[in-house]
Motif scaffolding. Structure first.
Motif, PDB file in Angstrom:
ATOM      1  N   ILE A 109       0.862  -1.182   0.000  1.00 39.95           N
ATOM      2  CA  ILE A 109       0.000   0.000   0.000  1.00 39.95           C
ATOM      3  C   ILE A 109       0.898   1.232   0.000  1.00 39.95           C
ATOM      4  CG2 ILE A 109      -1.766   1.304   1.254  1.00 39.95           C
ATOM      5  CD1 ILE A 109      -2.437  -1.412   2.698  1.00 39.95           C
ATOM      6  N   VAL A 110       0.647   2.157  -0.917  1.00 41.73           N
ATOM      7  CA  VAL A 110       1.357   3.437  -0.912  1.00 41.73           C
ATOM      8  C   VAL A 110       0.302   4.543  -0.989  1.00 41.73           C
ATOM      9  CG1 VAL A 110       2.988   4.960  -2.069  1.00 41.73           C
ATOM     10  CG2 VAL A 110       3.428   2.494  -1.987  1.00 41.73           C
ATOM     11  N   LEU A 147       3.519   1.144  -9.969  1.00 41.99           N
ATOM     12  CA  LEU A 147       3.051   0.559  -8.715  1.00 41.99           C
ATOM     13  C   LEU A 147       1.935  -0.443  -8.970  1.00 41.99           C
ATOM     14  CD1 LEU A 147       3.101   3.723  -6.435  1.00 41.99           C
ATOM     15  CD2 LEU A 147       4.565   1.706  -6.195  1.00 41.99           C
ATOM     16  N   ASP A 148       1.043  -0.125  -9.898  1.00 45.65           N
ATOM     17  CA  ASP A 148      -0.030  -1.053 -10.248  1.00 45.65           C
ATOM     18  C   ASP A 148       0.535  -2.340 -10.833  1.00 45.65           C
ATOM     19  OD1 ASP A 148      -2.954  -1.598 -10.697  1.00 45.65           O
ATOM     20  OD2 ASP A 148      -2.282  -1.646 -12.785  1.00 45.65           O
ATOM     21  N   PHE A 205       3.825   6.274   3.009  1.00 46.32           N
ATOM     22  CA  PHE A 205       3.077   7.478   2.623  1.00 46.32           C
ATOM     23  C   PHE A 205       4.024   8.510   2.030  1.00 46.32           C
ATOM     24  CE2 PHE A 205       0.562  11.376   3.278  1.00 46.32           C
ATOM     25  CZ  PHE A 205      -0.621  10.960   2.668  1.00 46.32           C
ATOM     26  N   VAL A 206       3.514   9.230   1.013  1.00 47.43           N
ATOM     27  CA  VAL A 206       4.291  10.224   0.282  1.00 47.43           C
ATOM     28  C   VAL A 206       3.594  11.573   0.409  1.00 47.43           C
ATOM     29  CG1 VAL A 206       5.311  10.839  -1.939  1.00 47.43           C
ATOM     30  CG2 VAL A 206       4.927   8.414  -1.365  1.00 47.43           C
ATOM     31  N   GLY A 207       4.334  12.609   0.805  1.00 45.44           N
ATOM     32  CA  GLY A 207       3.719  13.920   0.971  1.00 45.44           C
ATOM     33  C   GLY A 207       4.724  15.043   0.871  1.00 45.44           C
ATOM     34  N   GLN A 233      12.445   8.879  -8.864  1.00 43.06           N
ATOM     35  CA  GLN A 233      13.177   8.353  -7.710  1.00 43.06           C
ATOM     36  C   GLN A 233      12.302   7.602  -6.714  1.00 43.06           C
ATOM     37  OE1 GLN A 233      14.852  11.958  -6.123  1.00 43.06           O
ATOM     38  NE2 GLN A 233      16.530  12.024  -7.591  1.00 43.06           N
ATOM     39  N   LEU A 234      10.973   7.649  -6.877  1.00 43.76           N
ATOM     40  CA  LEU A 234      10.122   7.140  -5.802  1.00 43.76           C
ATOM     41  C   LEU A 234      10.226   5.629  -5.623  1.00 43.76           C
ATOM     42  CD1 LEU A 234       8.108   7.593  -3.564  1.00 43.76           C
ATOM     43  CD2 LEU A 234       6.266   7.410  -5.248  1.00 43.76           C
ATOM     44  N   ILE A 235      10.067   4.869  -6.674  1.00 45.95           N
ATOM     45  CA  ILE A 235      10.066   3.414  -6.503  1.00 45.95           C
ATOM     46  C   ILE A 235      11.424   2.895  -6.041  1.00 45.95           C
ATOM     47  CG2 ILE A 235       9.883   1.234  -7.773  1.00 45.95           C
ATOM     48  CD1 ILE A 235       7.438   2.449  -9.189  1.00 45.95           C
ATOM     49  N   PRO A 236      12.545   3.355  -6.613  1.00 46.18           N
ATOM     50  CA  PRO A 236      13.837   2.942  -6.037  1.00 46.18           C
ATOM     51  C   PRO A 236      14.000   3.344  -4.572  1.00 46.18           C
ATOM     52  CG  PRO A 236      14.154   3.894  -8.214  1.00 46.18           C
ATOM     53  CD  PRO A 236      12.720   4.144  -7.849  1.00 46.18           C
ATOM     54  N   THR A 237      13.493   4.532  -4.225  1.00 51.41           N
ATOM     55  CA  THR A 237      13.596   4.992  -2.841  1.00 51.41           C
ATOM     56  C   THR A 237      12.765   4.121  -1.915  1.00 51.41           C
ATOM     57  OG1 THR A 237      14.039   7.281  -3.509  1.00 51.41           O
ATOM     58  CG2 THR A 237      13.157   6.932  -1.288  1.00 51.41           C
TER      59      THR A 237
END
Length: 230
Positions: A8-9, A104-105, A174-176, A218-222
């Motif tokens: 879950i993200v 992500l999906d 969570f991303v914000g 960068q999000l998925i590698p991070t």
């Protein structure tokens, strides 16, 4: 492909998934104009976004001549009405956001939105942009009742519960872009990622997120690194 560590993200909306500053500026300036106040510039509004529409207008009134409860009571409903009719004129996803949601999906991760924007506005905005179907949950600042918007952990917990009800298990992140986002994630006991390109009220390094990204590339590698470290 290695198994992705998060099932879950969650994402904040304004300043994280979407650049909504143009429409929020128009609504705030509409209210300030009705109050006979000077209007805000496009860069100034970005530092006022994150705590909900009332907080945004309160800051605008304070800066443009002083906060007045009677003025707030008169023009706040006008701001909401104007925004409700003009919430998708200029708002668009940040570069790379949609491609990241697609990835992500493909990895089997459910995504959700948790915002301090009123739920009806968040749902309508995402629907008008053709994005609402992508999210397992869309939770607004009023969804969980008074006093339970971010930084409360309640909306994050609800996000996780709704995603798990659809079959998602495992871990969440969570991303914000604001202190509200990072504290909400921390209070809910999940890791957080801050975006440096959002509507920052303070230097991104001061938010206390577990990681910072400068672009969606960068999000998925991070998250992959973060999932292995926590």
């Amino acid at each position: 492909m290695d198994r992705f560590p998060f099932d879950i993200v969650g994402f904040d909306l304004d300043g994280t998934l979407l650049d909504t500053s143009g429409d929020l500026l128009a609504a705030t300036n509409h209210a300030l104009g009705l109050a006979g106040r000077p209007l805000l510039g496009p860069e100034r509004i970005k530092t006022m976004i994150g705590g909900g529409a009332k907080n945004m207008l309160k800051q605008g009134l304070t800066e443009s001549g002083g906060y007045d409860e009677a003025v707030m009571a008169r023009v706040y409903p006008e701001l909401l009405a104007f925004y409700g009719e003009n919430l998708a004129n200029h708002s668009r996803p940040f570069e790379g956001a949609l491609e990241t949601l697609d990835e992500l999906d493909r990895r089997g991760t459910r995504v959700a939105v948790v915002t301090n924007k009123f739920e009806r506005f968040a749902v309508r905005l995402l629907r008008e942009l053709g994005l609402d179907h992508r999210f397992a949950a869309i939770i607004g600042g009023d969804t969980m009742g008074r006093g339970n918007s971010k930084p409360s952990p309640a909306p994050i917990h609800e996000m996780i519960a709704r995603c798990r009800a659809l079959g998602s298990g495992g871990r969440a992140a969570f991303v914000g872009d604001s202190i509200y986002d990072i504290l909400s994630a921390r209070n809910a006991g999940i890791p957080s990622v801050a975006v440096s390109f959002g509507f920052l009220m303070q230097p991104v390094e001061e938010l206390g997120a577990d990681a910072v990204i400068d672009s969606y590339a960068q999000l998925i590698p991070t998250l992959s690194r973060l999932g292995g470290a926590i």
